[in-house]
Design a protein around this motif. Structure first.
Motif, PDB file in Angstrom:
ATOM      1  N   ARG A 280      89.387   0.355  -4.338  1.00 27.97           N
ATOM      2  CA  ARG A 280      88.187  -0.205  -4.985  1.00 27.97           C
ATOM      3  C   ARG A 280      87.218   0.900  -5.381  1.00 27.97           C
ATOM      4  O   ARG A 280      86.667   0.897  -6.495  1.00 27.97           O
ATOM      5  CB  ARG A 280      87.501  -1.196  -4.042  1.00 27.97           C
ATOM      6  CG  ARG A 280      86.234  -1.828  -4.643  1.00 27.97           C
ATOM      7  CD  ARG A 280      85.541  -2.774  -3.674  1.00 27.97           C
ATOM      8  NE  ARG A 280      86.322  -3.988  -3.468  1.00 27.97           N
ATOM      9  CZ  ARG A 280      86.930  -4.311  -2.342  1.00 27.97           C
ATOM     10  NH1 ARG A 280      86.874  -3.485  -1.290  1.00 27.97           N
ATOM     11  NH2 ARG A 280      87.599  -5.449  -2.238  1.00 27.97           N
ATOM     12  N   ALA A 281      87.026   1.861  -4.504  1.00 25.70           N
ATOM     13  CA  ALA A 281      86.098   2.960  -4.802  1.00 25.70           C
ATOM     14  C   ALA A 281      86.576   3.771  -6.001  1.00 25.70           C
ATOM     15  O   ALA A 281      85.779   4.161  -6.867  1.00 25.70           O
ATOM     16  CB  ALA A 281      85.939   3.854  -3.572  1.00 25.70           C
TER      17      ALA A 281
ATOM     18  N   LEU B  38      95.214  -6.279  -3.575  1.00 26.55           N
ATOM     19  CA  LEU B  38      94.828  -5.466  -4.722  1.00 26.55           C
ATOM     20  C   LEU B  38      93.980  -6.247  -5.709  1.00 26.55           C
ATOM     21  O   LEU B  38      93.052  -5.704  -6.317  1.00 26.55           O
ATOM     22  CB  LEU B  38      96.075  -4.935  -5.433  1.00 26.55           C
ATOM     23  CG  LEU B  38      96.664  -3.618  -4.964  1.00 26.55           C
ATOM     24  CD1 LEU B  38      97.813  -3.207  -5.875  1.00 26.55           C
ATOM     25  CD2 LEU B  38      95.615  -2.519  -4.925  1.00 26.55           C
ATOM     26  N   ASP B  39      94.290  -7.520  -5.884  1.00 25.06           N
ATOM     27  CA  ASP B  39      93.510  -8.351  -6.817  1.00 25.06           C
ATOM     28  C   ASP B  39      92.041  -8.391  -6.413  1.00 25.06           C
ATOM     29  O   ASP B  39      91.150  -8.405  -7.277  1.00 25.06           O
ATOM     30  CB  ASP B  39      94.062  -9.773  -6.854  1.00 25.06           C
ATOM     31  CG  ASP B  39      95.445  -9.870  -7.478  1.00 25.06           C
ATOM     32  OD1 ASP B  39      95.855  -8.894  -8.138  1.00 25.06           O
ATOM     33  OD2 ASP B  39      96.097 -10.910  -7.297  1.00 25.06           O
ATOM     34  N   ALA B  40      91.791  -8.400  -5.110  1.00 26.92           N
ATOM     35  CA  ALA B  40      90.405  -8.436  -4.640  1.00 26.92           C
ATOM     36  C   ALA B  40      89.672  -7.148  -4.979  1.00 26.92           C
ATOM     37  O   ALA B  40      88.452  -7.151  -5.185  1.00 26.92           O
ATOM     38  CB  ALA B  40      90.377  -8.672  -3.130  1.00 26.92           C
ATOM     39  N   ALA B  41      90.421  -6.042  -5.047  1.00 26.67           N
ATOM     40  CA  ALA B  41      89.797  -4.753  -5.346  1.00 26.67           C
ATOM     41  C   ALA B  41      89.741  -4.478  -6.843  1.00 26.67           C
ATOM     42  O   ALA B  41      88.755  -3.936  -7.355  1.00 26.67           O
ATOM     43  CB  ALA B  41      90.560  -3.629  -4.644  1.00 26.67           C
ATOM     44  N   VAL B  42      90.798  -4.838  -7.553  1.00 29.01           N
ATOM     45  CA  VAL B  42      90.889  -4.577  -8.996  1.00 29.01           C
ATOM     46  C   VAL B  42      91.484  -5.817  -9.663  1.00 29.01           C
ATOM     47  O   VAL B  42      92.703  -5.924  -9.826  1.00 29.01           O
ATOM     48  CB  VAL B  42      91.763  -3.345  -9.301  1.00 29.01           C
ATOM     49  CG1 VAL B  42      91.648  -2.970 -10.780  1.00 29.01           C
ATOM     50  CG2 VAL B  42      91.389  -2.166  -8.431  1.00 29.01           C
ATOM     51  N   PRO B  43      90.656  -6.765 -10.064  1.00 29.28           N
ATOM     52  CA  PRO B  43      91.186  -8.003 -10.632  1.00 29.28           C
ATOM     53  C   PRO B  43      91.503  -7.932 -12.122  1.00 29.28           C
ATOM     54  O   PRO B  43      92.274  -8.758 -12.634  1.00 29.28           O
ATOM     55  CB  PRO B  43      90.057  -9.006 -10.385  1.00 29.28           C
ATOM     56  CG  PRO B  43      88.821  -8.171 -10.408  1.00 29.28           C
ATOM     57  CD  PRO B  43      89.205  -6.841  -9.817  1.00 29.28           C
ATOM     58  N   ASP B  44      90.925  -6.951 -12.837  1.00 35.22           N
ATOM     59  CA  ASP B  44      90.947  -6.994 -14.298  1.00 35.22           C
ATOM     60  C   ASP B  44      91.849  -5.960 -14.951  1.00 35.22           C
ATOM     61  O   ASP B  44      92.072  -5.995 -16.163  1.00 35.22           O
ATOM     62  CB  ASP B  44      89.529  -6.804 -14.837  1.00 35.22           C
ATOM     63  CG  ASP B  44      88.888  -5.511 -14.334  1.00 35.22           C
ATOM     64  OD1 ASP B  44      89.342  -4.988 -13.307  1.00 35.22           O
ATOM     65  OD2 ASP B  44      87.928  -5.031 -14.966  1.00 35.22           O
ATOM     66  N   ARG B  45      92.385  -5.004 -14.180  1.00 30.99           N
ATOM     67  CA  ARG B  45      93.241  -3.951 -14.731  1.00 30.99           C
ATOM     68  C   ARG B  45      94.523  -3.841 -13.921  1.00 30.99           C
ATOM     69  O   ARG B  45      94.516  -4.109 -12.723  1.00 30.99           O
ATOM     70  CB  ARG B  45      92.509  -2.592 -14.698  1.00 30.99           C
ATOM     71  CG  ARG B  45      91.382  -2.455 -15.706  1.00 30.99           C
ATOM     72  CD  ARG B  45      90.662  -1.119 -15.519  1.00 30.99           C
ATOM     73  NE  ARG B  45      89.749  -1.143 -14.383  1.00 30.99           N
ATOM     74  CZ  ARG B  45      89.144  -0.063 -13.881  1.00 30.99           C
ATOM     75  NH1 ARG B  45      89.395   1.125 -14.414  1.00 30.99           N
ATOM     76  NH2 ARG B  45      88.312  -0.171 -12.866  1.00 30.99           N
TER      77      ARG B  45
END
Length: 543
Positions: free
Chosen positions: A93-94, A125-132
């Motif tokens: 996420r960071a 992973l979706d929780a950290a990067v949902p759009d890419r």
């Protein structure tokens, strides 16, 4: 004739042991090894290095390493320092928050033991990067973690079959769960944007600086070609070799396409000629015979066990047809290629040795110097075959210790008998086998002194777990030899790997003499100075 460089005032590790205290270098060669009499070669322009009780030894060499992918990962989402699921997700996420311009989130290095069963889910992973899309190989690079967006772009769903050389991990409903094993990695990896030639060159030079700082003066790149989305480093090596920025000596192991057969051999001959220049020579062929034990793809003679200790139907995977392998190896050997095998399970080790034996029988003795890397599980019957066939055991010592991946994801599924056959360094040496050593970086640290610590102690540096198979420990001098003379032999660099008159002046000065301290303190040793051909390529501030 005065020397250009004079080392004095410390211990010098020669082929006979710590038998000297002074070394002279003229040009790129060692011209004298001895004691006070060597001082007579000092002249007004001689650079004198006071060892001050430190140890001088041959430059370290890595027999199995991937510097360009390692250098690329260092500039991407680097997860090698994380150890828990929470920590790993936070790091992703960071990185994503810090790089909103990146179309894909790439990098890797996560630890399997951080996740239940070694298989993280797409939801994390979706929780950290949902759009890419996210594509992150794990520490051993035999599996990748992806998010829902990446699966969607690749068109992977419950109806997508597993590829022949891999596995899509699935949830209870049959949908891809977010971990792709072995050949299945490429189903997503092929979509990720490739690095540019400039990126690869920068990664190589960054990695080279790091390796020189660890005392490494030469290595064998264990994958020169295209594989599972990894970039072919050939162009970076050739550019650096031609412009002089490649200061290390490098052997490239050309990738054997495991989806093809002998028809690719003429192409390898052409690539060998086209991909060799200066300090880079592509004279080896990498044959990846199996996977890894943690995900059940290492090739075993007998089945893996399940969580209850019962035999399963799984014996792992053979990525190259064992029936055809002897023919391939025989033809490669006849053409002067070295064969560099990835052989982790006992069936893969036996297949590799059988192929070498077939080549020896057909071609007679040769100087191709085949070597088998990893050697996690070796059947006792095969240990003496290494010396008999002239096959070098290419060991990765850092893996030979109790740690979560070993204790939770490997030993229970091998069972006690096979678990005791793991990383048999001592048995191989006692049988007369030649040992070379490497790191498989970025799979594990490229620091030879960390690897030497584990080879000698069979305990991780600073570790509190029990000694792992203590009968397989090496002595300090034996472990150092594997990282110097042993790998120099594998790399056909016969004028390196030793401190003796006439050898190339590829040298390392350590910040202390590890022979003077307890074995438990080996990992505290650091590199102070590194030289290639008598030219300094690394120095600590203190030096």
């Amino acid at each position: 004739m005065h020397a250009d460089l004079l080392f004095t005032g410390g211990a010098v590790l020669t082929p006979e042991g710590r038998t000297a205290t002074a070394v002279a270098v003229t040009g790129d060669r060692i011209t004298a090894v001895g004691h006070d009499e060597v001082h007579e070669l000092a002249g007004p322009r001689t650079e004198v290095v006071d060892l001050a009780g430190r140890l001088l030894l041959p430059g370290f060499q890595d027999a199995h390493v991937h510097p360009v992918p390692a250098g690329l990962e260092l500039t991407q989402c680097d997860l090698t320092g994380t150890s828990t699921a929470t920590e790993t997700v936070a790091a992703v996420r960071a990185y994503a928050d810090a790089h909103p311009e990146r179309e894909w989130i790439l990098g890797g290095g996560w630890s399997m033991e951080a996740f239940e069963g070694g298989t993280p889910t797409k939801e994390l992973l979706d929780a950290a990067v949902p759009d890419r899309p996210v594509y992150l190989p794990n520490r051993d690079h035999h599996g990748a973690w992806v998010n829902s967006r990446a699966l969607e772009l690749a068109g992977l769903d419950r109806d997508t079959p597993d590829p022949a050389d891999g596995r899509i991990e699935r949830d209870a409903s049959g949908e891809p769960s977010g971990t792709l094993q072995e050949g299945a990695m490429q189903l997503v990896g092929r979509l990720a944007p490739p690095a540019t030639a400039a990126d690869r060159l920068a990664a190589l030079l960054h990695a080279q600086r790091h390796l020189h700082a660890l005392g490494i003066t030469a290595w064998q790149d264990a994958l020169v070609g295209d594989f599972l989305g990894m970039d072919d480093p050939s162009d970076a090596y050739l550019t650096a070799a031609r412009d002089g920025s490649l200061t290390a000596r490098v052997v490239g192991a050309l990738w054997w396409d495991r989806e093809r057969g002998a028809e690719q051999i003429p192409e390898l001959v052409e690539r060998r000629a086209a991909s060799s220049h200066g300090r880079f020579r592509a004279g080896s062929v990498k044959l990846m015979l199996d996977g890894v034990a943690e995900n059940g793809t290492a090739a075993l003679l007998d089945p893996y066990l399940d969580k209850c200790g019962c035999a399963t139907a799984n014996r792992g995977k053979s990525f190259v047809d064992p029936a055809q392998l002897p023919k391939y190896v025989t033809e490669l050997d006849a053409l002067g290629f070295q064969c560099h095998f990835h052989a982790l399970g006992d069936r893969a080790v036996r297949d590799a040795l059988d192929a070498i034996e077939a080549a020896r029988s057909a071609n007679g003795p040769s100087d191709t110097r085949p070597h088998l890397a990893h050697l996690q599980v070796v059947h006792p019957d095969d240990v003496p075959r290494f010396a008999r066939l002239g096959a070098t055991a290419n060991i990765q010592p850092l893996w030979a210790a109790h740690e979560p991946q070993m204790d939770e994801l490997t030993i229970p599924f091998l069972g006690p008998e096979r678990a005791a056959w793991q990383y048999p360094f001592g048995a191989l040496l006692r049988s007369g086998a030649r040992l070379a050593a490497g790191s498989d970086w970025p799979v594990s640290s490229p620091d030879p002194l960390q690897g030497i610590h584990v080879a000698v102690n069979r305990v991780e540096p600073g570790g509190a777990r029990p000694v792992f198979l203590p009968g397989e420990r090496l002595g300090l001098e034996q472990a150092l030899a594997a990282y110097t003379a042993g790998t120099a032999y594998v790399n056909h660099l016969d004028d390196t790997g030793r401190v003796s008159v006439g050898a190339l002046a590829d040298l390392v000065v350590l910040d202390r003499d590890p022979f003077a301290g307890p074995p438990e303190a080996i990992a505290e040793t650091k590199v102070a100075l590194t030289y290639v051909s008598g030219a300094r390529v690394y120095a600590t501030y203190e030096a």
